[in-house]
Design a protein around this motif. Structure first.
Motif, short mmCIF file in Angstrom:
data_model
loop_
_atom_site.label_atom_id
_atom_site.label_comp_id
_atom_site.label_asym_id
_atom_site.label_seq_id
_atom_site.Cartn_x
_atom_site.Cartn_y
_atom_site.Cartn_z
N GLN A 13 0.83 -1.20 0.00
CA GLN A 13 0.00 0.00 0.00
C GLN A 13 0.87 1.25 0.00
N THR A 14 0.28 2.33 -0.43
CA THR A 14 0.96 3.63 -0.40
C THR A 14 1.47 3.92 1.00
N GLY A 15 2.72 4.36 1.06
CA GLY A 15 3.35 4.64 2.35
C GLY A 15 4.07 3.46 2.95
N GLY A 16 3.92 2.31 2.35
CA GLY A 16 4.55 1.10 2.87
C GLY A 16 6.01 0.97 2.44
N SER A 17 6.60 -0.15 2.86
CA SER A 17 8.02 -0.40 2.59
C SER A 17 8.19 -1.78 1.97
N LEU A 18 9.30 -1.92 1.27
CA LEU A 18 9.59 -3.20 0.62
C LEU A 18 11.09 -3.28 0.40
N ARG A 19 11.63 -4.48 0.47
CA ARG A 19 13.04 -4.69 0.15
C ARG A 19 13.15 -5.64 -1.03
N ILE A 20 13.97 -5.23 -1.99
CA ILE A 20 14.30 -6.09 -3.12
C ILE A 20 15.75 -6.52 -2.96
N SER A 21 15.99 -7.80 -3.19
CA SER A 21 17.35 -8.33 -3.13
C SER A 21 17.82 -8.71 -4.53
N CYS A 22 19.11 -8.68 -4.72
CA CYS A 22 19.73 -9.09 -5.99
C CYS A 22 20.90 -9.99 -5.65
N TYR A 58 21.73 8.20 -5.97
CA TYR A 58 20.29 8.01 -6.11
C TYR A 58 19.71 8.97 -7.12
N GLY A 59 18.67 8.49 -7.80
CA GLY A 59 17.91 9.37 -8.65
C GLY A 59 17.06 10.32 -7.81
N GLU A 60 16.71 11.45 -8.39
CA GLU A 60 15.99 12.47 -7.64
C GLU A 60 14.62 11.99 -7.17
N SER A 61 13.99 11.15 -7.94
CA SER A 61 12.63 10.73 -7.60
C SER A 61 12.59 9.78 -6.40
N VAL A 62 13.74 9.21 -6.03
CA VAL A 62 13.74 8.24 -4.92
C VAL A 62 14.63 8.68 -3.77
N LYS A 63 15.36 9.77 -3.96
CA LYS A 63 16.29 10.22 -2.94
C LYS A 63 15.55 10.50 -1.63
N GLY A 64 16.10 9.97 -0.54
CA GLY A 64 15.47 10.15 0.76
C GLY A 64 14.45 9.08 1.10
N ARG A 65 14.05 8.29 0.12
CA ARG A 65 13.08 7.22 0.38
C ARG A 65 13.66 5.84 0.16
N ASP A 80 16.21 -1.01 -0.51
CA ASP A 80 15.19 -0.81 0.52
C ASP A 80 14.36 0.41 0.15
N MET A 81 13.08 0.18 0.02
CA MET A 81 12.17 1.23 -0.43
C MET A 81 11.19 1.55 0.69
N THR A 82 11.09 2.82 1.03
CA THR A 82 10.15 3.26 2.06
C THR A 82 9.27 4.36 1.50
N ASN A 83 8.19 4.65 2.24
CA ASN A 83 7.25 5.70 1.82
C ASN A 83 6.89 5.54 0.34
N LEU A 84 6.54 4.34 -0.04
CA LEU A 84 6.26 4.04 -1.43
C LEU A 84 5.02 4.76 -1.93
N LYS A 85 5.09 5.15 -3.19
CA LYS A 85 4.00 5.89 -3.84
C LYS A 85 3.51 5.10 -5.04
N PRO A 86 2.30 5.34 -5.48
CA PRO A 86 1.80 4.63 -6.68
C PRO A 86 2.72 4.80 -7.89
N GLU A 87 3.36 5.93 -8.00
CA GLU A 87 4.26 6.15 -9.14
C GLU A 87 5.54 5.34 -9.06
N ARG A 115 8.60 -7.43 -9.99
CA ARG A 115 7.51 -6.46 -10.08
C ARG A 115 7.17 -5.89 -8.71
N VAL A 116 7.02 -4.56 -8.67
CA VAL A 116 6.56 -3.88 -7.46
C VAL A 116 5.30 -3.10 -7.82
N THR A 117 4.25 -3.33 -7.07
CA THR A 117 2.99 -2.62 -7.27
C THR A 117 2.63 -1.89 -5.99
N VAL A 118 2.40 -0.60 -6.11
CA VAL A 118 2.01 0.21 -4.96
C VAL A 118 0.55 0.62 -5.15
#
Length: 120
Positions: A13-22, A58-65, A80-87, A115-118
């Motif tokens: 959901q919007t505002g949530g967090s997720l971790r992707i591993s590689c 970091y890219g500007e659209s994700v910096k700080g998150r 590690d992704m936090t404060n996720l947005k639909p975009e 795939r990540v869906t917010v």
């Protein structure tokens, strides 16, 4: 044979967090920069960020998150992704290059994407 395998995508959901591993095999992450890219439907590939042995970018659209890290002993990288947005909805890819570039053409090795869906 070099393989990069992403895992950890999903729906959040919007505002949530997720971790992707590689996870890498056939190469040592300590000798490469690891980049993260994403691609949303009907959009071009966007650079998310990258980590080298010395710096993280970091890219500007994700910096700080978003936070990129790496465990060279495990040969794994993380997004590690936090404060996720639909975009932020997209397929996320990890890639390896000789330096931390923002350009996808500089990366020689790519994962298959996850795939990540917010949701709103």
């Amino acid at each position: 044979q070099v393989q990069l395998v992403e895992s950890g995508g999903g729906s959040v959901q919007t505002g949530g967090s997720l971790r992707i591993s590689c996870a890498a095999s056939g190469l040592s992450f300590s000798n490469y920069a690891t980049g993260w890219f994403r691609q949303a439907p009907v959009k071009g590939r966007e650079w998310v960020g990258a980590i080298s042995w010395r710096n993280t970018f970091y890219g500007e659209s994700v910096k700080g998150r978003f936070t990129i890290s790496r465990d060279n002993a495990k040969n794994e990288a993380y997004l590690d992704m936090t404060n996720l947005k639909p975009e932020d909805t997209a397929t996320y890819f990890c890639a390896a290059a000789s330096y931390a570039s923002t350009r996808d053409r500089d990366y020689s090795y790519w994962g298959q994407g996850t795939r990540v869906t917010v949701t709103v």
